[in-house]
Structures are given as C-alpha cells and as structure tokens.
Design an enzyme around this catalytic site. Sequence first.
Site, PDB file in Angstrom:
ATOM      1  CG  ASP A   1      -6.789 -59.772 -32.010  1.00 23.95           C
ATOM      2  OD1 ASP A   1      -7.186 -59.122 -32.995  1.00 23.95           O
ATOM      3  OD2 ASP A   1      -5.802 -59.438 -31.323  1.00 23.95           O
ATOM      4  CD  GLU A  16     -10.224 -56.922 -34.101  1.00 22.91           C
ATOM      5  OE1 GLU A  16     -10.836 -56.587 -33.069  1.00 22.91           O
ATOM      6  OE2 GLU A  16      -9.011 -56.767 -34.272  1.00 22.91           O
ATOM      7  CG  ASP A  50      -2.217 -60.195 -29.265  1.00 22.57           C
ATOM      8  OD1 ASP A  50      -2.178 -59.721 -30.406  1.00 22.57           O
ATOM      9  OD2 ASP A  50      -1.342 -59.979 -28.397  1.00 22.57           O
TER      10      ASP A  50
END
Length: 165
Positions: free
Chosen positions: A14, A74, A147
């Site tokens: 992430d 992501e 996160d």
Amino acid sequence: IYSRRLQMRILGVDPGISITGFSIIDSKKNRTSLLAYGTIRPKPKDSLPKRLNYLFEEVNKILDQFSPDVLAIEDAFYSNNVKSAMILGQARGSIILAASQADILIYEFAPRKVKMSVCGNGAASKEQVSYMVTKILKLEKAPKPLDVSDAMAVGLCYINQSRIL
C-alpha cells in the site's frame, strides 16, 4: 505462468510517501500464511527525492530478504488533489522500479477491486478491510497501522485474482 504454480510468495504494498505498508504472504495450494509485515517511513523533513530514494532502497532490502515472486501494489486512486496524486504516483514509481529491477512480476489493483476481493464490497472502509484481513489470515489482532492491513489486502487480492486467471 506464475499464477499456476503451487507455491507463491507475494509482496503486497500500500504505497505512500509518508507511510508505505507492506506484507509478505506465502500461498501454497489453497493455504495462505503471513510471513512478515511492516511499514516504510521516510523522514517527513527530507526532500521528496530523498524520500523516494529511501522508499526504493527499503523495498530493495525487502526484496533481497524475502525474494517474492510477485509485487502486488495498489493502483493510484483518483484524487481531487492533483499534487497528492502526483506524489503518490512517484512513490509507486520508485517501488515498481525496485521490483522491476529485481525481475519480479508486477500486478496493480484498483482500491475498489482490493476491497471487493477481501470484503465483498468495493466501498468498504479501511476498518472493514482490516477486520477481514485479520480473519482471513487468522491473526490474533488487527495489524497497525491501517496501511499494513491495506498492504495485506492487496496481496490477498492478487491471490484471489490469480486463482481466477
């Protein structure tokens, strides 16, 4: 094709310029296990180029230590703040470059796809994602910060998608 192998190691990321969450997930047949996770936190006072280089170097250390087969990252979300989106894109670029130089496959997933894959709802909250990741990976408690659970969700999304491919 990698997704057909019986054993895979996935680096889920992430990305962020302040905090990047990462996870290492092993997938053997239909068994999934969390090997490691954490955050990469460049110094807030450092210049953007220094922070990007720090991200690049830290991802290289993770790649060297764990030798993943795949990077699942992501994808950038569309933001009203163009500057934030540009900086996030640069952070993603430094992470993707490290993985590319290590010659591992790179898969990018939209945030909605990650949430849908893990929660069954593309509009799930970060807290819902954290809850589901904790259940799926049979963790005793939810990983912090969010996160990290987001990074785990990206890795799980790759595993779910690779079973479909």
